[in-house]
Design a protein around this motif. Sequence first.
Motif, PDB file in Angstrom:
ATOM      1  N   ASP A 122       1.056  -1.134   0.088  1.00 37.02           N
ATOM      2  CA  ASP A 122      -0.029   0.106   0.107  1.00 37.02           C
ATOM      3  C   ASP A 122       0.844   1.359  -0.138  1.00 37.02           C
ATOM      4  O   ASP A 122       1.527   1.510   0.912  1.00 37.02           O
ATOM      5  N   ARG A 123       0.771   2.070  -1.102  1.00 39.33           N
ATOM      6  CA  ARG A 123       1.567   3.261  -1.213  1.00 39.33           C
ATOM      7  C   ARG A 123       1.308   4.072   0.120  1.00 39.33           C
ATOM      8  O   ARG A 123       2.514   4.734   0.550  1.00 39.33           O
ATOM      9  N   ASP A 124       0.081   4.385   0.245  1.00 43.96           N
ATOM     10  CA  ASP A 124       0.109   5.471   1.395  1.00 43.96           C
ATOM     11  C   ASP A 124       0.468   5.030   2.693  1.00 43.96           C
ATOM     12  O   ASP A 124       1.073   5.775   3.208  1.00 43.96           O
ATOM     13  N   ALA A 125       0.437   3.836   3.076  1.00 44.04           N
ATOM     14  CA  ALA A 125       0.899   3.250   4.154  1.00 44.04           C
ATOM     15  C   ALA A 125       2.638   3.334   4.525  1.00 44.04           C
ATOM     16  O   ALA A 125       3.091   3.864   5.288  1.00 44.04           O
TER      17      ALA A 125
ATOM     18  N   VAL B  61       4.318   5.662   2.581  1.00 42.40           N
ATOM     19  CA  VAL B  61       4.571   7.145   2.723  1.00 42.40           C
ATOM     20  C   VAL B  61       4.244   7.619   4.245  1.00 42.40           C
ATOM     21  O   VAL B  61       4.968   8.338   5.067  1.00 42.40           O
ATOM     22  N   THR B  62       3.076   6.995   4.845  1.00 38.44           N
ATOM     23  CA  THR B  62       3.136   7.337   6.387  1.00 38.44           C
ATOM     24  C   THR B  62       4.193   6.914   7.107  1.00 38.44           C
ATOM     25  O   THR B  62       4.511   7.701   7.946  1.00 38.44           O
ATOM     26  N   LEU B  63       4.559   5.774   6.931  1.00 39.00           N
ATOM     27  CA  LEU B  63       5.790   5.281   7.727  1.00 39.00           C
ATOM     28  C   LEU B  63       6.890   5.891   7.527  1.00 39.00           C
ATOM     29  O   LEU B  63       7.667   6.204   8.410  1.00 39.00           O
TER      30      LEU B  63
ATOM     31  N   THR C   7       7.455   8.795   6.660  1.00 45.34           N
ATOM     32  CA  THR C   7       7.007  10.404   7.031  1.00 45.34           C
ATOM     33  C   THR C   7       7.375  10.113   8.759  1.00 45.34           C
ATOM     34  O   THR C   7       7.901  10.971   9.324  1.00 45.34           O
ATOM     35  N   ALA C   8       6.687   9.120   9.365  1.00 40.24           N
ATOM     36  CA  ALA C   8       6.974   9.175  10.939  1.00 40.24           C
ATOM     37  C   ALA C   8       8.369   8.715  11.127  1.00 40.24           C
ATOM     38  O   ALA C   8       8.734   9.241  12.128  1.00 40.24           O
TER      39      ALA C   8
ATOM     40  N   ARG D 121       5.266  16.832   2.169  1.00 41.63           N
ATOM     41  CA  ARG D 121       5.181  15.750   1.299  1.00 41.63           C
ATOM     42  C   ARG D 121       4.812  16.286  -0.042  1.00 41.63           C
ATOM     43  O   ARG D 121       3.981  17.017  -0.405  1.00 41.63           O
TER      44      ARG D 121
ATOM     45  N   ASP E 117       4.170  14.128  -3.843  1.00 41.65           N
ATOM     46  CA  ASP E 117       4.096  12.975  -4.606  1.00 41.65           C
ATOM     47  C   ASP E 117       4.650  13.200  -5.865  1.00 41.65           C
ATOM     48  O   ASP E 117       4.393  14.159  -6.744  1.00 41.65           O
TER      49      ASP E 117
END
Length: 66
Positions: A39-42, A44-46, A48-49, A62, A64
Motif C-alpha cells: 500500500d503506497r499510502d501506508a 509514505v505514512t511510515l 514520514t513517521a 510531502r 508525490d
Amino acid sequence: MGSQEDVLRQLADSDCADATVGWGRPGHVGLAFSREASDRDAAVTLATAQMAQALPGAVLVRVDAG
C-alpha cells in the motif's frame, strides 16, 4: 538541523536505509524513498513517521512524484 554530516548521521542511524538524500537550498533536505509495500499510502505514512523521529524539529513537506 545541524550540518549535512549531522543530518546524514541521523538518517543513517534511523530505520530509513532506503532514503536517497539530496541537498538543494541551504537548510533544505530532499528525500526520495524506494521501498516495497503493498500500500503506497501506508509506505509514505511510515516513511514520514520515521523521518520525524530521525530529524526531530524538521518541517516535513510531502510531495508525490505522481
